[in-house]
Structures are given as structure tokens and as C-alpha cells.
Design a protein around this motif. Sequence first.
Motif, PDB file in Angstrom:
ATOM      1  N   LYS A  60       0.705  -1.256   0.106  1.00  0.00           N
ATOM      2  CA  LYS A  60       0.090   0.071   0.067  1.00  0.00           C
ATOM      3  C   LYS A  60       0.948   1.370   0.013  1.00  0.00           C
ATOM      4  O   LYS A  60       0.196   2.185   0.013  1.00  0.00           O
ATOM      5  CB  LYS A  60      -0.916  -0.126   1.363  1.00  0.00           C
ATOM      6  N   ASP A  77      -4.185  -2.598  10.633  1.00  0.00           N
ATOM      7  CA  ASP A  77      -5.089  -2.088   9.514  1.00  0.00           C
ATOM      8  C   ASP A  77      -4.107  -1.330   8.404  1.00  0.00           C
ATOM      9  O   ASP A  77      -3.102  -0.598   8.682  1.00  0.00           O
ATOM     10  CB  ASP A  77      -5.930  -1.196   9.917  1.00  0.00           C
ATOM     11  N   ASN A  93      -4.264   0.990   6.190  1.00  0.00           N
ATOM     12  CA  ASN A  93      -4.244   2.267   6.158  1.00  0.00           C
ATOM     13  C   ASN A  93      -3.760   3.016   7.520  1.00  0.00           C
ATOM     14  O   ASN A  93      -2.982   3.996   7.529  1.00  0.00           O
ATOM     15  CB  ASN A  93      -5.831   3.099   5.873  1.00  0.00           C
ATOM     16  N   VAL A 127       0.322   2.636   7.405  1.00  0.00           N
ATOM     17  CA  VAL A 127       0.924   3.540   6.467  1.00  0.00           C
ATOM     18  C   VAL A 127       0.735   4.975   7.086  1.00  0.00           C
ATOM     19  O   VAL A 127       1.842   5.641   7.093  1.00  0.00           O
ATOM     20  CB  VAL A 127       0.183   3.655   5.088  1.00  0.00           C
ATOM     21  N   LYS A 128      -0.353   5.321   7.503  1.00  0.00           N
ATOM     22  CA  LYS A 128      -0.454   6.826   8.052  1.00  0.00           C
ATOM     23  C   LYS A 128       0.376   6.587   9.395  1.00  0.00           C
ATOM     24  O   LYS A 128       0.786   7.962   9.424  1.00  0.00           O
ATOM     25  CB  LYS A 128      -1.976   6.892   8.497  1.00  0.00           C
TER      26      LYS A 128
END
Length: 245
Positions: free
Chosen positions: A46, A211, A213, A216-217
Motif C-alpha cells: 500500500k 490495519d 491504512n 501507512v499513516k
Amino acid sequence: MTESEAAVDKKLSELDLKDKPEGNSTEEKLPEELNFGNFLVNPHSKVNHKAKDLCRIIQSDYVYYHYQCDGFDDSGWGCAYRSLQTIWSWLCFKRRVNRMPPSHKEIQECLVSIGDKPEKFIGSTGWIGSFEIGYVLQNLAKVEFRSLSSNTGKDLDEHGRALAYHFEHDGAPVMIGGGQYAHTILGVDYNRKSGECEFLILDPHYTGKDDLNAVVKGGGIAWKTKKFFDPKSHYNLLLVINESS
């Protein structure tokens, strides 16, 4: 450029690496005894990155092990253990081991059994480094390793060519340790003209949700330059040797 470096560059060029896709991980089905449950697999998929030059990323599957990911609180001391567990998960997907990654206690017991650590190390919050990880892999997984080193974090670009070659040949995640921290390298973008690199870093210090997202965040996986590393600390990198090597 040394003669050996030129030889590696020649091999890389012959493989036409510049036009090759940046990794092709696809999660494979494992035997029932190797059940990673809801652990996160291949979070690097991702992460967006525009290759600068010779960009090579891990090709086979792995599981993201980080602080507290299995309910065990190892915050502040377990980063290298988590890097080892990530490497071990890669060995599982490659069918080179037939058991789940060892726990922190099992890792400590192994190091005590081979005489590397005293008995009191078992059950402690003692740190381990790249060589201890190598000893555990040798004794529990029966795989060999080699090491690279840099005098300081400012010198890590010197391994760009070697890391590109490692990942081009379906290499395992690479543990890097320096100072009080360990991280896991999953790829490298090596500029053959300037010698500068970017490293795809999987961070075992992450404590958030599994998770994609959120990871990555939250910085659990990201591309970093050598500025990310301590300019005053010595660094060692551990590379699992492939069966065909």
C-alpha cells in the motif's frame, strides 16, 4: 568503484533490472500448523513510491511483527525480536521452516542454550542485536546468514548495490540494528550515479492497529533516506542466505 562492485553492477544490468516490476508478493496459503490469523501480511503493497533508479523490493510474503502485535507488551526493548519474527514469517512462506516464529522467551532460551547469554537473560527485557538474531536463525531455523556493517548511519548508502542484489534474488527481510534501535529493510532504491539510497523500512516500534491504512499513516512502513538513521551509531545488517546461494 571497486572490481567486485563493478561485477555486481554488470550482473544487475544483465538481468535488465530497471524495467522489472518492484516486487510481486502474493499471499500464499500456508499449512494449517502455520496460522498467522489476523496478522498483517505485506503492508508495503500500500506504499506508493516512484523509483529513482535501481529499485528492488521484497518479492515473497511476510507478516508484519511489531510491538504488542500479539498482545505481548515489549515496547521499548523488543524491536529486534519483532524483526526476527518478521524474517521467520518469510521463511514460513518460503517453506524453509515448518513452525511459527519463536516467542521472545524461546529466543532468549536459544541464546542461553548456546552460551551467548547468561541464564538470567530468560524472561528479561534484554535487548538483542543482529548477531543474536543470526545465532537464533542458525540454531532454530537451520539457515545461515551474512552481515554487512557501516561505521555510522551516514554511511549506509554504501550497501545500496548489495541490497538491490539481495532483493533481486528473492531475498528475505533484512534486519538493521544500530544504537538502541532495530528496523527491518524490505527494499532499496539505489541511484547508481550518485550512490544515494532510499530504504523501504518496516518499523517494529509501531503500536497501532493491524490495519493497512493505519500502518501507512502511522509510519509503520515508509521509504526513508540515511537521514532516518543515527549519524553517530554503528550499524549492522543481517541478510539471510538463500538456499541457492
